[in-house]
Enzyme design. Structure first.
Site, short mmCIF file in Angstrom:
data_model
loop_
_atom_site.label_atom_id
_atom_site.label_comp_id
_atom_site.label_asym_id
_atom_site.label_seq_id
_atom_site.Cartn_x
_atom_site.Cartn_y
_atom_site.Cartn_z
N ARG A 41 51.81 40.58 37.18
CA ARG A 41 52.90 39.68 37.55
C ARG A 41 52.53 38.22 37.29
O ARG A 41 53.36 37.34 37.50
CB ARG A 41 53.16 39.85 39.03
CG ARG A 41 54.63 39.92 39.37
CD ARG A 41 54.68 40.49 40.73
NE ARG A 41 55.87 40.48 41.43
CZ ARG A 41 56.45 41.59 41.90
NH1 ARG A 41 55.95 42.76 41.60
NH2 ARG A 41 57.49 41.50 42.66
N ARG A 57 65.43 46.24 52.42
CA ARG A 57 64.14 45.56 52.47
C ARG A 57 64.31 44.14 53.00
O ARG A 57 65.28 43.47 52.67
CB ARG A 57 63.53 45.48 51.05
CG ARG A 57 62.80 46.72 50.64
CD ARG A 57 62.43 46.72 49.18
NE ARG A 57 61.75 45.52 48.70
CZ ARG A 57 61.24 45.39 47.47
NH1 ARG A 57 61.31 46.40 46.62
NH2 ARG A 57 60.64 44.29 47.10
N LYS A 69 63.33 48.18 37.40
CA LYS A 69 61.96 48.63 37.14
C LYS A 69 61.61 49.87 37.98
O LYS A 69 61.00 50.79 37.49
CB LYS A 69 60.93 47.52 37.46
CG LYS A 69 61.10 46.26 36.66
CD LYS A 69 59.94 45.30 36.88
CE LYS A 69 59.84 44.77 38.31
NZ LYS A 69 60.96 43.92 38.73
N ARG A 123 62.18 34.88 45.32
CA ARG A 123 61.48 35.82 44.44
C ARG A 123 61.90 35.59 42.98
O ARG A 123 61.08 35.72 42.07
CB ARG A 123 61.77 37.26 44.87
CG ARG A 123 61.02 37.60 46.16
CD ARG A 123 61.66 38.75 46.88
NE ARG A 123 61.54 39.99 46.16
CZ ARG A 123 62.48 40.93 46.11
NH1 ARG A 123 63.64 40.76 46.72
NH2 ARG A 123 62.28 42.03 45.44
N ARG A 149 70.92 46.80 47.38
CA ARG A 149 69.85 47.81 47.33
C ARG A 149 69.43 48.26 48.73
O ARG A 149 69.30 47.46 49.64
CB ARG A 149 68.64 47.23 46.60
CG ARG A 149 67.45 48.18 46.57
CD ARG A 149 66.45 47.80 45.53
NE ARG A 149 65.69 46.62 45.87
CZ ARG A 149 64.71 46.13 45.08
NH1 ARG A 149 64.44 46.71 43.93
NH2 ARG A 149 64.05 45.07 45.45
#
Ligand code: AMP
Length: 218
Positions: free
Chosen positions: A91, A160, A16, A171, A128
């Protein structure tokens, strides 16, 4: 042309952020990522940032009221006059309903759902790395991740806190529970387009652009 409001849905790691940034640039609308807005608030230790820091770190969702208010405020900024690319918002069903109330029933132009198998998103999230200043996204093998320096803005490139295995699991569970129901919400309104997000990023971008251009031309 009326306001172009694009919603991009998909699991964490579906692409995204990467696709959102490209599409926002192509269609000259701001890339509005509630995750980026919240992380910036945490970094700047604003009252909102202090309130949400622990929630973000745990991979839980912050309250609907808070994000709805942040998005409503963001829409009032001049650069959003022509529309916005919404990444990470809505969300929950309550947020989707709030967005409809803010924009009116024909407010959302198109909702793109990036479909990626769970094994692949877990792999992507572990690899990531992001720039703490501009949010640019890298993979662990990229030179920027190795040097720790962003090639876009010179900021620090890090992993992160919520891209660590425990938070990733949390998540993805939250996604299934709270966000997956939005697919029906947008399907019922004739606004949903499913895109195979497991392909190379450029191919995914081309497919999404085709769908958006077709919708705009109607
Ligand atoms: P993201 O960068 O979109 O993965 O968002 C990072 C974190 O910010 C999420 O795990 C949530 O804690 C919070 N967050 C971002 N967007 C929302 C939203 N629309 N509603 C609730 N929490 C959000």
């Amino acid at each position: 042309m009326s306001r172009l409001i694009l919603v991009i849905l998909g699991k964490q790691g579906a692409g995204k952020g990467t696709q959102g940034r490209r599409l926002a640039a192509t269609y000259a609308v701001p890339h509005v990522s509630t995750g980026d807005i919240l992380r910036a608030a945490v970094k700047a230790a604003t009252p909102v940032g202090r309130e949400v820091a622990a929630v973000l770190e745990a991979g839980e969702l912050v309250s609907d009221d808070l994000v709805n208010r942040l998005v409503e405020e963001r829409f009032e900024e001049p650069d959003a006059a022509g529309g916005a690319l919404l990444d990470g918002y809505p969300r929950t069903l309550a947020q989707a309903e709030a967005l409809e109330a803010i924009l009116g029933p024909s407010g959302v132009t198109l909702c793109v759902n990036l479909e990626v198998p769970v094994e692949l998103v877990s792999e992507r999230l572990s690899a990531r790395r992001v720039c703490v200043d501009c949010g640019a996204i890298y993979r662990d093998v990229d030179p920027e991740a190795r040097s720790g320096i962003c090639s876009v803005c010179g900021g620090r490139v890090v992993q992160r806190a919520d891209d660590r295995p425990e938070a990733i699991r949390q998540r993805l569970e939250v996604y299934e529970r709270d966000t997956a129901p939005l697919l029906d919400f947008y399907r019922d309104r004739g606004l949903l387009v499913n895109v195979d997000g497991a392909r190379e990023a450029d191919e995914v971008t081309a497919t999404i652009r085709g769908a958006i251009d077709e919708r705009i031309a109607r």
